[in-house]
Design a protein around this motif. Sequence first.
Motif, short mmCIF file in Angstrom:
data_model
loop_
_atom_site.label_atom_id
_atom_site.label_comp_id
_atom_site.label_asym_id
_atom_site.label_seq_id
_atom_site.Cartn_x
_atom_site.Cartn_y
_atom_site.Cartn_z
N LEU A 129 5.28 3.06 -7.56
CA LEU A 129 5.90 3.84 -8.64
C LEU A 129 7.28 3.28 -8.98
O LEU A 129 7.65 3.20 -10.16
N LEU A 130 8.02 2.89 -7.96
CA LEU A 130 9.34 2.32 -8.17
C LEU A 130 9.24 1.00 -8.93
O LEU A 130 10.01 0.75 -9.87
N LEU A 131 8.31 0.14 -8.54
CA LEU A 131 8.15 -1.14 -9.22
C LEU A 131 7.74 -0.95 -10.68
O LEU A 131 8.22 -1.66 -11.57
N ASP A 132 6.87 0.04 -10.94
CA ASP A 132 6.49 0.36 -12.32
C ASP A 132 7.73 0.76 -13.12
O ASP A 132 7.92 0.32 -14.26
N PHE A 133 8.56 1.61 -12.53
CA PHE A 133 9.77 2.09 -13.21
C PHE A 133 10.71 0.92 -13.52
O PHE A 133 11.21 0.79 -14.65
N LEU A 134 10.96 0.08 -12.54
CA LEU A 134 11.87 -1.04 -12.73
C LEU A 134 11.33 -2.01 -13.78
O LEU A 134 12.10 -2.55 -14.61
N GLU A 135 10.02 -2.22 -13.78
CA GLU A 135 9.42 -3.10 -14.77
C GLU A 135 9.56 -2.53 -16.18
O GLU A 135 9.93 -3.24 -17.12
N GLN A 136 9.30 -1.22 -16.32
CA GLN A 136 9.40 -0.57 -17.62
C GLN A 136 10.83 -0.61 -18.17
O GLN A 136 11.05 -0.71 -19.37
N ALA A 150 15.93 5.45 1.43
CA ALA A 150 14.84 5.18 2.38
C ALA A 150 13.72 6.16 2.09
O ALA A 150 13.90 7.37 2.25
N GLY A 151 12.58 5.66 1.67
CA GLY A 151 11.44 6.53 1.37
C GLY A 151 11.49 7.04 -0.05
O GLY A 151 10.93 6.43 -0.96
N LYS A 152 12.17 8.13 -0.27
CA LYS A 152 12.30 8.71 -1.61
C LYS A 152 13.49 8.08 -2.33
O LYS A 152 14.56 7.93 -1.76
N VAL A 153 13.27 7.76 -3.60
CA VAL A 153 14.32 7.11 -4.40
C VAL A 153 14.54 7.93 -5.66
O VAL A 153 13.59 8.31 -6.34
N ASP A 154 15.80 8.19 -5.97
CA ASP A 154 16.16 8.81 -7.25
C ASP A 154 16.21 7.68 -8.28
O ASP A 154 17.17 6.89 -8.31
N PHE A 155 15.19 7.58 -9.10
CA PHE A 155 15.08 6.45 -10.03
C PHE A 155 16.25 6.40 -11.00
O PHE A 155 16.74 5.31 -11.33
N GLN A 156 16.69 7.56 -11.49
CA GLN A 156 17.79 7.57 -12.46
C GLN A 156 19.09 7.12 -11.82
O GLN A 156 19.88 6.38 -12.43
N ASN A 182 0.81 -1.22 0.00
CA ASN A 182 0.00 0.00 0.00
C ASN A 182 0.85 1.27 0.00
O ASN A 182 0.36 2.35 0.32
N CYS A 183 2.11 1.14 -0.36
CA CYS A 183 3.03 2.28 -0.41
C CYS A 183 3.05 2.84 -1.84
O CYS A 183 3.43 2.13 -2.78
N THR A 184 2.64 4.09 -2.00
CA THR A 184 2.59 4.71 -3.33
C THR A 184 3.96 4.76 -3.97
O THR A 184 4.13 4.40 -5.14
N GLU A 185 4.96 5.21 -3.23
CA GLU A 185 6.32 5.31 -3.77
C GLU A 185 6.85 3.94 -4.19
O GLU A 185 7.54 3.82 -5.21
N CYS A 186 6.51 2.91 -3.42
CA CYS A 186 6.94 1.54 -3.78
C CYS A 186 6.34 1.12 -5.12
O CYS A 186 7.04 0.55 -5.97
#
Length: 260
Positions: free
Chosen positions: A16-23, A62-68, A10-14
């Motif tokens: 979004l991160l999983l979407d990014f990694l999948e893409q 922790a919490g916020k992740v710089d995707f790039q 139920n973590c929004t940031e999690c």
Amino acid sequence: MDVEIFTHRNCTECNLLLDFLEQRGLLGKVKLIDTELYPFLAFERGVISTPSIFVNGKLIYAGKVDFQELETILSGGQVVRKVNREELVEKLMEGIVDSFAATAWLYVNRDFESFMAQRDFVLAVTGLALSENPEEEYQYLRNVVIKEGENLLQEWEPRILRNISSNFVREIYWLYGNKVGKERLFSIYTPEIFAHWLMVRGGSVGRVGLRIHPISDTKVMLRITKAYSYTVENYDQLWERVEREQRAIKSRDLARHLVL
């Protein structure tokens, strides 16, 4: 390279991160650990905010992740952050108000000295984990926030109150599934019950990390009553926001499963 990502469904940031990694085709390079299923492992590793990312056993985000940045790391590149001391306190406070456990614990206990012992979390949220000389900068930051802790908590109180009240409403959403009328809800959750909830939720698993303050402690109860009143006053708006957020998470999760 061993990359572990501690997540919560139920973590929004999690999500979004999983979407990014999948893409980016990077999911196969990481190990996902669900903190809902493995809470004691998360606690053992010092996870107090999701997502938390460990690279070769070291907490990097922790919490916020710089995707790039993360993509660079997963691709074998090196990331080194430059440190600006003028930004360290703000980065730390941003990391704190992004973590419900950290927010609740500090709001109730007002103890920055104990909190700064969570060194790995502090290094991760400030970016010092990726700097060249983290220890010196950590000691500088520690001295500043221990000295200015009460002023910082007062300055950041609006964000702190929003964090506490949003998480309370979010848990009511998970618990009941449907909106509970304000009058009924707050007849169940009196200020004393809310105080107990906030103390228990402040960074504790079982009794580890738990500090219970007596209801007769007027200073503590004054702070908690302020958070309680804020929650009551903003309940309807908070519920609408949480409901939108949770529906978006469920839709994203369903879409991910359909793709897989």
